[in-house]
Design an enzyme around this catalytic site. Structure first.
Site, PDB file in Angstrom:
ATOM      1  N   LYS A 107       5.606   2.372  -2.753  1.00  0.00           N
ATOM      2  CA  LYS A 107       5.565   3.766  -3.196  1.00  0.00           C
ATOM      3  C   LYS A 107       6.027   3.813  -4.635  1.00  0.00           C
ATOM      4  CE  LYS A 107       4.546   7.634  -0.902  1.00  0.00           C
ATOM      5  NZ  LYS A 107       3.592   7.758   0.205  1.00  0.00           N
TER       6      LYS A 107
ATOM      7  N   SER B  92      -7.685   5.347   3.518  1.00  0.00           N
ATOM      8  CA  SER B  92      -7.586   4.462   2.350  1.00  0.00           C
ATOM      9  C   SER B  92      -8.058   3.056   2.691  1.00  0.00           C
ATOM     10  CB  SER B  92      -6.133   4.411   1.857  1.00  0.00           C
ATOM     11  OG  SER B  92      -5.806   5.569   1.124  1.00  0.00           O
TER      12      SER B  92
ATOM     13  N   ASN C  68      -2.977  19.236  -0.322  1.00  0.00           N
ATOM     14  CA  ASN C  68      -4.089  18.624   0.397  1.00  0.00           C
ATOM     15  C   ASN C  68      -3.836  18.542   1.901  1.00  0.00           C
ATOM     16  OD1 ASN C  68      -5.382  15.858   1.457  1.00  0.00           O
ATOM     17  ND2 ASN C  68      -6.704  16.705  -0.113  1.00  0.00           N
TER      18      ASN C  68
ATOM     19  N   LYS D 262       4.398   2.612   8.638  1.00  0.00           N
ATOM     20  CA  LYS D 262       3.164   3.369   8.903  1.00  0.00           C
ATOM     21  C   LYS D 262       1.950   2.456   8.984  1.00  0.00           C
ATOM     22  CE  LYS D 262       2.810   7.161   6.587  1.00  0.00           C
ATOM     23  NZ  LYS D 262       2.532   8.155   5.516  1.00  0.00           N
TER      24      LYS D 262
ATOM     25  N   LYS E 265       0.852  -1.197   0.000  1.00  0.00           N
ATOM     26  CA  LYS E 265       0.000   0.000   0.000  1.00  0.00           C
ATOM     27  C   LYS E 265       0.880   1.236   0.000  1.00  0.00           C
ATOM     28  CE  LYS E 265      -4.137   1.825   0.239  1.00  0.00           C
ATOM     29  NZ  LYS E 265      -3.725   2.813  -0.748  1.00  0.00           N
TER      30      LYS E 265
END
Length: 426
Positions: free
Chosen positions: A111, A359, A230, A99, A75
């Site tokens: 990533k 997410s 954001n 994380k 992820k």
């Protein structure tokens, strides 16, 4: 050391490896597991041609680094930036592993992105570039394998293009089962209500919890923000609504200051049509960017790129809290200076984890065919963030250590437990 002496910056990969090795030694990490976690599982580089609006063809380079999937599917975000390379992607993927583990999610870390300055391309070109990247990555991504999300210079629209392209490669009967190949989609195409604010809310909520643990409140606290995308926008919005004052904002184009406070909404209205640039905003004065981190304030929020707080500027910081809205904004040398000066760092893997938690909620919503309203999402998000914060706070108190070390100990220990219980394939 003279203040004018420039010290060479560590790379983000150097920083994450220093953090990992330090924690591995502290928790006496199993040496075999240390070998596994010290490297990435996969490093994917794709080159692909795209026809531009003028008919010319450009060739782009895309990256997807998959660090570890011991706890679940990979992820992590996709960023469009001229500085992205495989080394940066490796560092960012490793941070994602920590994380998701810290947050207690069934995910690993990945990533990636494209080496590109998106400001130089039309929306139509960016759509073609995004769809072509998706096609080039092929089965390297997937809803139960590797799930991208928005990151620097990507957004809900980017994710919609990826989802549509990926689903189009599947048989008609399978397309609806692949909607959760990405998260951070627009609400109308399976996105989560509140996903847009989840990361910024997490930054705000972490700061709020830390301040309140000191028997203080956010009312009249002053803060500065680096990066007004954001994360910077939503964190600022929630902080101001809770009584704090935004004194300064910095991006790649300008550094703004107003001692009476900057209007978050007015700055957002100014910057949004300009593809994110805050330059030219008439509600604040421009100042020397070199003086940004040295401003008198209570809270510093680096919410832009990595390695922004280093030995070259950490000594300038007068705030009592550094809340890492970005991934890896503080390098090892900068961190040592901050800690020596008694500054509390809320580490990225805790501070900005609201995004990946959001997410996860979207992924679950798509998998289960559910629709959650905003109030339900924010309630679930706050509950999860509070649990993670309290876990780290408990480790800080127990071990008498700093917040990053505490967070890393929890995150890496959870992955170690998974390997020990499951065993390693011979």
């Amino acid at each position: 050391m003279a203040e004018t002496t420039k010290i060479k910056k560590l790379s983000m990969y150097d920083t994450v490896m220093k953090q990992f090795n330090k924690t591995a030694d502290l928790i006496d990490l199993n040496p075999n597991i240390k070998k596994i976690l010290g490297i990435t599982n996969n490093e994917i580089i794709v080159h692909f041609p795209v026809k531009m609006d003028d008919g010319k063809v450009e060739v782009f380079t895309g990256y997807r680094v998959q660090h570890n999937n011991a706890l679940g599917p990979y992820k992590g975000g996709l960023r469009y930036h001229p500085t992205i390379d495989v080394e940066d992607a490796k560092a960012l993927a490793m941070w994602m592993t920590w994380k998701t583990s810290l947050a207690g999610l069934p995910y690993g870390g990945a990533k990636g992105g494209i080496k590109i300055d998106p400001r130089k391309y039309s929306d139509a070109e960016l759509e073609r570039i995004t769809r072509r990247l998706t096609y080039a990555l092929g089965e390297n991504i997937g809803p139960e394998h590797d799930i991208p999300a928005p990151d620097v210079n990507t957004n809900a629209q980017t994710m919609a293009w990826i989802a549509d392209t990926y689903m189009s490669t599947k048989a008609t009967s399978e397309r609806s089962q692949n909607q959760h190949v990405v998260t951070g989609k627009p609400v109308g195409t399976g996105g989560l209500e509140g996903r847009d604010r989840a990361t910024g809310f997490g930054v705000y909520f972490s700061i709020k919890q830390l301040v309140e643990s000191r028997d203080e409140s956010l009312k009249d606290k002053t803060f500065i923000v680096q990066g007004f995308g954001n994360v910077g926008y939503w964190a600022s919005k929630f902080l101001v609504e809770d009584g704090a004052k935004l004194l300064s904002v910095q991006d790649a184009h300008a550094t703004l200051f107003n001692k009476d406070g900057i209007s978050v909404e007015n700055l957002y209205k100014h910057s949004s049509p300009r593809k994110g640039s805050i330059k030219g905003f008439d509600g604040a004065e421009e100042m020397d960017p070199e003086d940004f981190f040295g401003l008198e304030c209570d809270i510093v929020i680096p919410a832009a790129l990595g390695n922004q707080i280093t030995a070259n500027n950490a000594f300038k910081i007068k705030a009592s809290i550094v809340a890492e809205g970005a991934n890896g904004p503080t390098d090892d040398d900068g961190e040592k200076i901050l800690l020596e000066n008694g500054i509390t760092i809320i580490p990225d893997i805790l501070c900005n984890s609201g995004g990946v938690i959001g997410s996860y909620f979207e992924w679950l919503q798509n998998r289960n065919g559910e629709l959650w309203d905003l109030d339900e999402v924010m309630e679930k998000l706050e509950k999860k963030l509070l649990k993670v914060f309290k876990n780290v706070q408990g480790e800080v108190d127990k071990s008498k250590t700093d917040w990053r070390t505490a967070a890393y100990k929890i995150a890496i220990s959870r992955i170690e437990t998974a390997y020990i219980q499951r065993g390693i394939f011979p």
